[in-house]
Design an enzyme around this catalytic site. Structure first.
Site, PDB file in Angstrom:
ATOM      1  N   HIS A   1       4.623   2.296  13.323  1.00  0.00           N
ATOM      2  CA  HIS A   1       3.688   3.413  13.499  1.00  0.00           C
ATOM      3  C   HIS A   1       4.247   4.476  14.445  1.00  0.00           C
ATOM      4  CE1 HIS A   1      -0.349   1.722  11.835  1.00  0.00           C
ATOM      5  NE2 HIS A   1       0.677   1.436  11.054  1.00  0.00           N
TER       6      HIS A   1
ATOM      7  N   ASP B   1       4.272  -6.153   3.705  1.00  0.00           N
ATOM      8  CA  ASP B   1       4.068  -5.080   4.675  1.00  0.00           C
ATOM      9  C   ASP B   1       5.116  -5.212   5.782  1.00  0.00           C
ATOM     10  OD1 ASP B   1       2.822  -2.891   6.028  1.00  0.00           O
ATOM     11  OD2 ASP B   1       0.862  -3.564   5.328  1.00  0.00           O
TER      12      ASP B   1
ATOM     13  N   HIS C   1       0.828  -1.213   0.000  1.00  0.00           N
ATOM     14  CA  HIS C   1       0.000   0.000   0.000  1.00  0.00           C
ATOM     15  C   HIS C   1       0.861   1.262   0.000  1.00  0.00           C
ATOM     16  CE1 HIS C   1       0.398   0.895   4.416  1.00  0.00           C
ATOM     17  NE2 HIS C   1       0.480  -0.414   4.525  1.00  0.00           N
TER      18      HIS C   1
ATOM     19  N   GLU D   1      -5.044   1.297   2.868  1.00  0.00           N
ATOM     20  CA  GLU D   1      -4.849   0.198   3.803  1.00  0.00           C
ATOM     21  C   GLU D   1      -4.844   0.663   5.242  1.00  0.00           C
ATOM     22  OE1 GLU D   1      -2.728  -2.657   6.363  1.00  0.00           O
ATOM     23  OE2 GLU D   1      -2.187  -0.592   5.894  1.00  0.00           O
TER      24      GLU D   1
END
Length: 373
Positions: free
Chosen positions: A323, A243, A71, A222
């Protein structure tokens, strides 16, 4: 590990991708970049209305096609409100903690001009708030965006052309070290996109052939759970998502080698497809490990939830502080790309996957206690 993957090409593509702001909902520019690169590599990308990309390498057969997906969208924020002091309240795009937003330099894509700014905690001055700087709560309601423009009121900020809903893109701040480590935000999943492009480059350069068509897919939402829900054609039988893997305490992922995910919060991945990826890694001497992610979903989950009857797997590059302030190593990127290169050209082992429905006689088998059943 000896690899056919061009490490310089992969690294250059990652640098270029990181330079393009692409939080979910603001992906047009990165879609254009990827499309141009796919065309340069000799493919013909097709775009959905929202910008998901499909490019097909023709193989020996159309039905039973294999798909690889990553993504292009990243985390970010939007303007939630314009405060009386002229600063901005924010809401996150995607699931990430405001803890990692504090101190970030950002770009505000206003309705009028584009502006720069910094995300700060509400109590940002130690000279004013003393120990309260350390004791204030963490959360999006406890940060604000300071705009690098002359504004001290809601009216001043409105005059800058900034409105509720405007996109806020967080600077990636990339650093590529000589020892192979790469630090940046948005390595999830810009690194996955770079891996796919490097795999395609090697596939084209080596004039490789595949037993079935290969669908190279790049999705645009995504991070908000949409993923590969609407870009998959009926002839696709299997989907491998590329990913990040969470290398953290309690996890088996690593920043080195490829990590094959056996399950995430949506459940186990396909038994036969994950086993094939592991066997390929062993056969080709590609370092790898397996892991399970409890608080994680990918493009594969979105595809299954959308009703696609396909086998799915997830192969990842280990990422530290996912993240957040992310770090990866080029070793893992090369390992994943090498595994994908060999996978797309490997023989088809489950012939019945050519058809959507078939008899039980051609159905797959898993280990069983009573082989007579």
């Amino acid at each position: 590990m000896k690899t056919v993957i061009d490490a310089d090409y992969l690294r250059d593509r990652l640098q270029a991708l990181l330079a393009i702001d692409s939080p979910t909902g603001f992906t047009d520019n990165v879609v254009r970049y990827c499309s141009r690169e796919l065309e340069r590599l000799g493919l013909k990308p097709q775009l959905t209305r929202r910008g998901a990309i499909r490019a097909i390498s023709q193989g020996g057969r159309r039905q039973g096609a294999r798909a690889i997906v990553s993504h292009v969208d990243t985390l970010g924020a939007q303007v939630k409100a314009i405060k009386e002091n002229g600063r901005l309240s924010l809401v996150s795009i995607g699931n990430w903690s405001a803890r990692f937003a504090e101190g970030a330099r950002v770009t505000i894509y206003g309705t009028g001009d584009i502006h720069r700014g910094t995300i700060l905690p509400l109590k940002a001055s130690g000279h004013t708030f003393n120990e309260e700087v350390d004791t204030q709560p963490t959360g999006w309601e406890h940060v604000e965006l300071r705009i690098d423009a002359i504004t001290g009121s809601k009216r001043d900020t409105g005059a800058l052309g900034i409105e509720i809903g405007d996109v806020v893109a967080v600077d990636p701040q990339p650093e590529f070290l000589d020892n192979g480590f790469i630090n940046a935000r948005h390595l999830d999943d810009k690194a996955g996109v770079a891996i796919m492009l490097a795999t395609i480059e090697a596939f084209q350069r080596e004039q490789s052939t595949a037993p079935v068509d290969i669908h190279w897919l790049f999705t645009v939402a995504e991070e908000v759970g949409v993923g590969a829900s609407s870009v998959i054609l009926p002839e696709v039988a299997s989907l491998v998502a590329v990913d990040n893997g969470t290398s953290a305490p309690g996890q088996n992922s690593s920043e080195f080698g490829a990590t094959i995910c056996m399950a995430d919060e949506s459940g186990p991945f396909d038994y036969h497809l994950t086993r094939k990826l592991a066997e390929l890694c062993m056969e080709k001497d590609i370092p790898y490990q397996k892991d399970i992610f409890r608080y994680y979903r990918s493009d594969a989950a979105a595809a299954i939830e959308a009703g696609h009857d396909i086998r799915t797997a997830l192969i990842t590059f280990g990422i530290d502080a996912s993240h957040g302030y992310e770090r990866i190593h080029i070793d893992a990127l090369l390992s994943v790309a090498e595994a994908l290169f060999h996978y797309v050209s490997s023989p088809i082992e489950i012939a019945r996957d050519v058809k959507e429905f078939a008899t039980v006689q051609s159905f797959t088998r898993q280990p069983e206690k009573d082989p007579t059943v």
